[in-house]
Design a protein around this motif. Structure first.
Motif: not given
Length: 263
Positions: A156-157, A33, A30-31, A114, A109
């Motif tokens: 995501c990611p 976001g 994940h990131y 973004d 994560c």
């Protein structure tokens, strides 16, 4: 691995008891976001990373719509390569999109977003691999490394991290792992005993039908049922298993022989 435990980063207690899971098919990346300051990646700003994890936990605990028990991720990784323990190993995540997805994979994560800091650092990629290997060794994670968007409608990611995932999530300077098998890895007997609702169950059922081992009145479908267990017991007997070894609960050897295609 540069590991930071919950007590070391100052985690608040979970609101509710976290759900135990014995194992998973693997890990999803994940990131955040949202915007992450590019300056966070500076070496002298590592001092800010623990506070960022605390802020993320606080935002999740304050989200009454989702009603999170804790920070949603099993681990977070900062741009300096440190792995921050989130929910931890053997705990169901709340980050993958829905209950079946949360049971199937852990969630790790990266502290990229973004905008601002969008490109993971080499130290961070190494930290992500460290987190994956920690969850394999300590949490029963399977071989898969996928992005959040695999199976759920999301960005995501993010582009840079997802490109890394699709290359096999290699460590910087190293080669990508060998191409994964065309068949679904064994998700663990405990996974089936939780009555999963998953396309893996459908794919398994279709293979059982193809092998002449169907006990289905209708289907197969994604929800694990007694018909799935009875069909699998026929497959086990077909392989020569008897008694408790043909109880209908999949095991690693019979699963490997069935060759369920990737879904």
């Amino acid at each position: 691995m540069q590991f930071v435990s919950r007590s070391q980063w100052g985690a608040r207690p979970s609101r509710y008891s976290l759900v135990y899971i014995a194992d998973t098919r693997g890990v999803k990346i994940h990131y955040e976001g949202t915007a992450v300051p590019a300056s966070l990646a500076k070496a002298d700003n590592h001092r800010l990373c623990a506070g960022r994890v605390r802020d993320i936990q606080a935002s999740h605990l304050a989200n009454r719509m989702e009603d999170y028990s804790d920070i949603a991720y099993n681990a977070m990784v900062c741009p300096h390569g440190y792995v921050y323990e989130g929910r931890g190993a053997h705990k169901k995540t709340a980050a993958n999109g829905n209950q079946p997805l949360n049971i199937a994979h852990y969630a790790v994560c990266a502290m990229v977003g973004d905008s601002g800091l969008t490109q993971p650092t080499d130290a961070q990629l190494n930290g992500l691999r460290d987190a994956v290997e920690w969850l394999r060794a300590s949490g029963g994670a399977g071989s898969e490394i996928r992005g959040h968007r695999d199976g759920y409608a999301t960005e995501c990611p993010g582009g840079p991290l997802y490109a890394w995932v699709t290359k096999g999530a290699p460590r910087p300077g190293g080669s990508a792992p060998s191409k994964p098998s065309a068949y679904e890895p064994f998700p663990g007997q405990g996974w089936f005993k939780k009555n999963p609702n998953s396309p893996i169950v459908t794919a398994m059922g279709r293979r059982l039908v193809a092998e002449g081992c169907s006990a289905y009145g209708e289907g197969p479908g994604p929800q694990w049922t007694e018909s799935d267990r009875q069909s699998y017991a026929r497959w086990q007997r077909h392989l020569g298993y008897r008694g408790d070894d043909a109880d209908g609960w999949p095991g690693p050897s019979s699963w490997a022989a069935l060759k369920v295609p990737n879904v």
